[in-house]
Design a protein around this motif. Structure first.
Motif, short mmCIF file in Angstrom:
data_model
loop_
_atom_site.label_atom_id
_atom_site.label_comp_id
_atom_site.label_asym_id
_atom_site.label_seq_id
_atom_site.Cartn_x
_atom_site.Cartn_y
_atom_site.Cartn_z
N GLY A 26 7.01 -4.31 -8.33
CA GLY A 26 6.53 -3.74 -9.58
C GLY A 26 5.37 -2.80 -9.31
O GLY A 26 5.48 -1.87 -8.54
N GLU A 27 4.24 -3.10 -9.95
CA GLU A 27 3.04 -2.30 -9.72
C GLU A 27 2.01 -3.03 -8.87
O GLU A 27 0.84 -2.68 -8.86
N THR A 28 2.48 -4.06 -8.14
CA THR A 28 1.60 -4.81 -7.25
C THR A 28 2.04 -4.59 -5.81
O THR A 28 3.21 -4.70 -5.48
N ILE A 29 1.07 -4.30 -4.98
CA ILE A 29 1.31 -4.17 -3.54
C ILE A 29 0.75 -5.43 -2.91
O ILE A 29 -0.46 -5.65 -2.90
N HIS A 30 1.62 -6.28 -2.40
CA HIS A 30 1.19 -7.52 -1.76
C HIS A 30 0.86 -7.21 -0.30
O HIS A 30 1.72 -6.77 0.46
N ALA A 31 -0.40 -7.42 0.06
CA ALA A 31 -0.88 -7.19 1.43
C ALA A 31 -1.20 -8.55 2.03
O ALA A 31 -2.18 -9.19 1.65
N THR A 46 3.10 4.98 4.19
CA THR A 46 4.28 4.35 3.60
C THR A 46 4.05 3.80 2.19
O THR A 46 4.98 3.77 1.39
N VAL A 47 2.85 3.35 1.88
CA VAL A 47 2.60 2.72 0.59
C VAL A 47 1.95 3.67 -0.40
O VAL A 47 2.41 3.81 -1.54
N ALA A 48 0.89 4.35 -0.01
CA ALA A 48 0.14 5.22 -0.91
C ALA A 48 1.00 6.27 -1.62
O ALA A 48 0.80 6.51 -2.82
N PRO A 49 1.98 6.89 -0.94
CA PRO A 49 2.80 7.87 -1.66
C PRO A 49 3.62 7.27 -2.81
O PRO A 49 4.06 8.00 -3.70
N ARG A 50 3.81 5.97 -2.82
CA ARG A 50 4.59 5.32 -3.88
C ARG A 50 3.74 4.91 -5.07
O ARG A 50 4.26 4.45 -6.08
N LEU A 73 -8.94 0.57 5.81
CA LEU A 73 -7.98 0.19 4.78
C LEU A 73 -8.62 0.30 3.39
O LEU A 73 -7.99 0.78 2.45
N GLY A 74 -9.86 -0.13 3.25
CA GLY A 74 -10.57 0.00 1.98
C GLY A 74 -10.69 1.46 1.55
O GLY A 74 -10.50 1.79 0.38
N GLU A 75 -10.97 2.34 2.50
CA GLU A 75 -11.05 3.77 2.20
C GLU A 75 -9.68 4.32 1.77
O GLU A 75 -9.59 5.12 0.84
N ALA A 76 -8.62 3.86 2.42
CA ALA A 76 -7.27 4.31 2.08
C ALA A 76 -6.88 3.85 0.67
O ALA A 76 -6.28 4.59 -0.11
N ILE A 77 -7.24 2.62 0.32
CA ILE A 77 -6.97 2.09 -1.01
C ILE A 77 -7.75 2.88 -2.06
O ILE A 77 -7.22 3.25 -3.11
N ALA A 80 -6.22 6.24 -2.67
CA ALA A 80 -4.95 6.13 -3.40
C ALA A 80 -5.15 5.72 -4.86
O ALA A 80 -4.19 5.59 -5.60
N TYR A 81 -6.40 5.51 -5.28
CA TYR A 81 -6.72 5.09 -6.65
C TYR A 81 -6.03 3.78 -7.03
O TYR A 81 -5.54 3.64 -8.15
N ALA A 82 -5.99 2.85 -6.12
CA ALA A 82 -5.41 1.54 -6.41
C ALA A 82 -6.52 0.53 -6.65
O ALA A 82 -7.59 0.60 -6.03
N GLY A 83 -6.28 -0.41 -7.54
CA GLY A 83 -7.21 -1.49 -7.74
C GLY A 83 -6.98 -2.56 -6.68
O GLY A 83 -6.02 -2.49 -5.91
N THR A 84 -7.85 -3.55 -6.63
CA THR A 84 -7.67 -4.66 -5.69
C THR A 84 -7.80 -5.97 -6.45
O THR A 84 -8.53 -6.07 -7.44
#
Length: 124
Positions: A26-31, A46-50, A73-77, A80-84
């Motif tokens: 869905g809208e959750t990326i499980h890391a 692989t993940v950020a473009p999605r 990884l924190g900088e990449a997140i 990508a404007y993703a929440g954590t």
């Protein structure tokens, strides 16, 4: 000499085989899993473009790992404007806690963050 090389490969195999796994649901990326060198690059390619909406969040379950890679990884997140989020019953420890700090809200001002720790989760 051959037994020595075989033993060395067997010792290195477990460290090479395990790194953070990214799974989109869905809208959750499980890391999940330990943070190892190359994980930030894999996330970026692989993940950020999605990530295409304001509700995407990276859900962590990790014992930590490489501090430098956790920072990357924190900088990449953040880029990508993703929440954590750390969900109930899951852990985000050591270098994972650094990556967690990258959470940011989509399409917001640079200072707005989106980070959540559910009751029963561990961040440290």
């Amino acid at each position: 000499m051959k037994p020595f090389l075989s033993a060395l490969l067997l010792c290195l195999l477990p460290t090479l085989a395990f790194s953070m796994e990214f799974r989109i649901e869905g809208e959750t990326i499980h890391a999940t899993g330990p943070i190892e060198k190359g994980d930030a690059d894999r996330f970026t390619t692989t993940v950020a473009p999605r990530i295409d909406g304001p509700l995407f969040a990276v859900s962590f379950d990790s014992p930590g790992g490489s501090l430098l890679e956790g920072m990357r990884l924190g900088e990449a997140i953040h880029t990508a404007y993703a929440g954590t989020i750390v969900e109930r019953g899951k852990n985000c420890l050591s270098a994972c806690a650094i990556a967690f700090l990258g959470g940011k809200a989509f399409g917001s001002y640079a200072h707005q963050v989106r980070r959540e720790v559910e009751p029963g989760a561990r961040l440290g």
